[in-house]
Design an enzyme around this catalytic site. Structure first.
Site, PDB file in Angstrom:
ATOM      1  CD  GLU A  34       9.723   3.613 -15.339  1.00  0.00           C
ATOM      2  OE1 GLU A  34       9.755   2.634 -14.573  1.00  0.00           O
ATOM      3  OE2 GLU A  34      10.727   4.124 -15.857  1.00  0.00           O
ATOM      4  NE  ARG A 259       4.682  -8.119 -10.534  1.00  0.00           N
ATOM      5  CZ  ARG A 259       5.082  -6.873 -10.770  1.00  0.00           C
ATOM      6  NH1 ARG A 259       5.430  -6.079  -9.788  1.00  0.00           N
ATOM      7  NH2 ARG A 259       5.132  -6.418 -12.011  1.00  0.00           N
ATOM      8  CE  LYS A 269       5.399  -1.073 -17.117  1.00  0.00           C
ATOM      9  NZ  LYS A 269       5.559   0.269 -16.627  1.00  0.00           N
TER      10      LYS A 269
HETATM   11  P1  ATP Z   1       6.647  -3.988 -14.989  1.00  0.00           P
HETATM   12  O1  ATP Z   1       7.607  -4.944 -14.356  1.00  0.00           O
HETATM   13  O2  ATP Z   1       5.688  -4.631 -15.906  1.00  0.00           O
HETATM   14  O3  ATP Z   1       7.322  -2.774 -15.557  1.00  0.00           O
HETATM   15  P2  ATP Z   1       5.997  -2.327 -12.850  1.00  0.00           P
HETATM   16  O4  ATP Z   1       5.472  -2.685 -11.507  1.00  0.00           O
HETATM   17  O5  ATP Z   1       7.380  -1.796 -12.936  1.00  0.00           O
HETATM   18  O6  ATP Z   1       5.747  -3.531 -13.783  1.00  0.00           O
HETATM   19  P3  ATP Z   1       4.633   0.106 -13.214  1.00  0.00           P
HETATM   20  O7  ATP Z   1       4.325   0.813 -14.462  1.00  0.00           O
HETATM   21  O8  ATP Z   1       5.603   0.703 -12.284  1.00  0.00           O
HETATM   22  O9  ATP Z   1       5.047  -1.343 -13.597  1.00  0.00           O
HETATM   23  O10 ATP Z   1       3.301  -0.288 -12.437  1.00  0.00           O
HETATM   24  C1  ATP Z   1       2.213   0.541 -12.178  1.00  0.00           C
HETATM   25  C2  ATP Z   1       1.405  -0.106 -11.092  1.00  0.00           C
HETATM   26  O11 ATP Z   1       0.909  -1.369 -11.517  1.00  0.00           O
HETATM   27  C3  ATP Z   1       2.249  -0.346  -9.861  1.00  0.00           C
HETATM   28  O12 ATP Z   1       1.530   0.081  -8.736  1.00  0.00           O
HETATM   29  C4  ATP Z   1       2.459  -1.835  -9.864  1.00  0.00           C
HETATM   30  O13 ATP Z   1       2.575  -2.315  -8.557  1.00  0.00           O
HETATM   31  C5  ATP Z   1       1.205  -2.348 -10.572  1.00  0.00           C
HETATM   32  N1  ATP Z   1       1.483  -3.636 -11.228  1.00  0.00           N
HETATM   33  C6  ATP Z   1       2.429  -3.901 -12.139  1.00  0.00           C
HETATM   34  N2  ATP Z   1       2.422  -5.195 -12.479  1.00  0.00           N
HETATM   35  C7  ATP Z   1       1.426  -5.777 -11.766  1.00  0.00           C
HETATM   36  C8  ATP Z   1       0.909  -7.110 -11.668  1.00  0.00           C
HETATM   37  N3  ATP Z   1       1.426  -8.109 -12.388  1.00  0.00           N
HETATM   38  N4  ATP Z   1      -0.125  -7.336 -10.832  1.00  0.00           N
HETATM   39  C9  ATP Z   1      -0.654  -6.330 -10.114  1.00  0.00           C
HETATM   40  N5  ATP Z   1      -0.221  -5.056 -10.160  1.00  0.00           N
HETATM   41  C10 ATP Z   1       0.811  -4.769 -10.970  1.00  0.00           C
HETATM   42 MG    MG Z   2       8.687  -0.577 -13.555  1.00  0.00          MG
END
Ligand code: ATP
Ligand code: MG
Length: 559
Positions: A34, A259, A269
């Protein structure tokens, strides 16, 4: 570019099985960030996995921006994410945006309404939440659940036309308010948001929700394996429900993995945004940040990050990885590629009284101890040099093998010097050392009848460049900054995470650094020129020390 350190994790096994069953001709994956912030090292795990699999199976990986919430998203983040993926060494087959699919997703929603599988709900948010039930109690049907297809179509088209204010109605899937899986209790699939979108402008005022968008976007793109993190395990039933109830072009398989979490860090984020917006750090690319751009600015190499992710591996078990493992990966990578040089961070003048004034002695030294192809350079020994303040003690303890009054030490690549006089300022601080050198101790020869153990680095006072050096420590002082729920995570920030030294003296070869070179400053660690450098004043970031200075602290913490 996957370094392929863990070729047969459980996900690859599942893919191999699907290929053996002839389910697919080609493997298609996607990385779906995102665009509401910069990528962090957790995302690198997902990138490594998705792009690595596409590479190894000669398939395709799409970089898809999951841009369905116009309120939090920004083009700045889109550009940064593209740069980070590229820097990590991966190539996407194409770029897509969930917003590209808004028309198609809207059609799918209408299909659900026509099938009697979606309805417009007009409960206010609070009541809807109450009706949803809890983990222990089933939910209740909304009084609007049995609206006719015609009424639903009418309301939904008026929602789209902008007739209603935000929150007035939502479109929900009609699944099962009694389901033990809360995600299946008639999830919202469209909401009203009168907010311009960074790509579609004012074309829409209804936006699809994440779960609906995500799986259907996967299907539109022909994704075969939709790899996501464990928190989506409970959403898989919903993912499959949407795909089974609309005429989706294919049915991707969702597989979850754990994760990446790092200690002394936060990996979200939302929290990283808070650190940036509240000025706890100097931007997303602050070298203390666990962001890809921060690591890059600090001097980490993409191969070190990939090797690290590869060695962590892909599992289903949630765990926390030691920061020292990441630091070791960078040390390992830098050792063989970094030219050596000498730099003095806290200069103390040392005058070699029996060295002739105005003269200099060139010393040819290898740029790398084990790699002759990196060549040699000349450093100049002169009467006045700088050594590091930390290498001198007025009243040294027994195990201190460096310099002190009436003591000897070897200058790296040079001679043994003997300190016979210590000069102090009015405040009683040591400001200069007077020494003599022994001309017969060149090339490592020991002086007559004794052994000099200590070797210290130095630079010529006449032939050096002034520079600043930024030393970084962990951003948080607690291994788990989120452990104590009674305080804000920002209270665990390490107040000493950045130390700026502005009066450093570096050997001449470090005066005009090349952007692609990481240097090992002998005895001090690995350093990388910062983008704030000017041609007259280089600024170096310490990437990592030579040894793990936290190992002891971590050990104490565990015992
Ligand atoms: P955040 O909480 O940092 O916003 P998110 O999962 O909402 O993380 P996205 O931008 O939606 O962030 O993530 C893009 C991809 O990266 C998703 O498929 C998510 O599962 C993966 N991802 C995010 N954080 C991690 C992590 N700590 N380890 C492995 N994969 C991750
Ligand atoms: Mg997110």
């Amino acid at each position: 570019m996957s370094d392929n350190l863990e070729p047969v994790n459980f996900i690859r096994q599942a893919i191999n099985a699907d290929l053996a069953d002839k389910k697919h001709d080609k493997i298609v994956t996607r990385f779906p960030p995102e665009p509401n912030g910069y990528l962090h090292i957790g995302h690198a795990k997902s990138i490594w996995l998705n792009f690595g699999i596409a590479d190894d199976y000669e398939g395709e990986c799409t970089l898809r921006f999951d841009d369905t919430n116009p309120i939090k998203e920004d083009e700045e983040f889109v550009t940064a994410i593209e740069e980070d993926v590229r820097w990590l060494g991966f190539k996407w087959s194409r770029i897509a945006h969930a917003s590209d699919y808004f028309p198609k997703l809207h059609e799918f929603a209408i299909e659900l309404i026509h099938k009697g599988l979606a309805y417009v709900d007009s409960l206010d948010m609070e009541t809807m939440r109450e009706y949803r039930g809890t983990l222990k109690e089933p939910g209740k049907n909304s009084p609007y659940r049995d609206r006719s297809v015609e009424e639903n179509m009418d309301l939904f088209s008026r929602m789209k036309a902008g007739e209603f204010a935000d929150g007035k109605h939502v479109l929900r899937a009609k699944i099962d308010m009694q389901s033990s899986n809360i995600n299946l209790r008639d999830p919202v699939i469209y909401r009203i948001r009168h907010h311009a979108h960074q790509r579609t402008g004012d074309a829409w005022c209804i936006y699809p929700m994440y779960d609906f968008t995500h799986g259907l976007s996967d299907a539109i793109e022909g994704v075969t394996h939709s790899l996501c993190t464990l928190e989506f395990e409970d959403h898989r039933a919903l993912y499959d429900w949407f795909l089974s109830h609309v005429s989706a072009p294919c049915h991707p398989r969702q597989i979850e993995f754990s994760r990446l979490n790092l200690n002394y860090s936060v990996m979200s984020k939302r929290m990283l945004t808070q650190l940036v917006n509240n000025g706890h750090v100097d931007g997303w690319d602050d070298p203390r940040m666990p962001t890809i751009s921060g690591l890059r600015r600090r001097g980490f190499t993409a191969s070190a990050v990939r090797n690290f992710i590869g060695s962590v591996g892909i599992t289903k078990k949630a765990n926390v990885i030691e920061m020292s493992m990441l630091e070791n990966a960078v040390r390992e990578d830098l050792d063989s590629i970094s030219p050596r040089a000498m730099g003095v961070l806290k200069p103390l003048k040392l005058v070699i009284e029996n060295f002739p004034e105005g003269e200099s002695e060139p010393i040819e030294v290898a740029n790398h101890p084990n790699d002759p192809s990196m060549g040699t350079r000349n450093i100049l020994l002169t009467r006045e040099i700088y050594i590091d303040h930390d290498d001198f003690m007025e009243d040294p303890p027994k195990k201190f093998f460096r310099l002190g009054p009436d003591r000897e030490v070897r200058l790296r690549y040079g001679f043994v010097v003997h300190c016979h006089k210590v000069i102090k300022n009015d405040a009683g601080e040591v400001i200069e050392l007077r020494c003599t050198y022994d001309p017969n101790t060149r090339h490592g020869q020991q002086p007559e009848g004794r052994k000099v153990k200590g070797i210290i680095h130095w630079v010529s006072a006449e032939h050096c460049v002034d520079a600043s050096v930024r030393l970084y420590d962990r951003l948080f002082q607690e291994a788990n900054p989120l452990a104590d729920k009674t305080k804000a995570f920002t209270e665990s920030l390490n107040p000493h995470s950045l130390q700026v030294l502005t009066n450093c003296k570096l050997e001449l070869s470090l005066g005009s650094p090349s952007v692609d070179t990481r240097y090992q400053f002998e005895r001090l660690g690995y350093f990388y020129p910062d983008i704030d450098s000017s041609s007259s004043h280089p600024i170096y970031n310490r990437i990592v020390t030579l040894r793990d200075s936290w190992a002891k602290i971590d050990k104490q913490r565990k015992s």
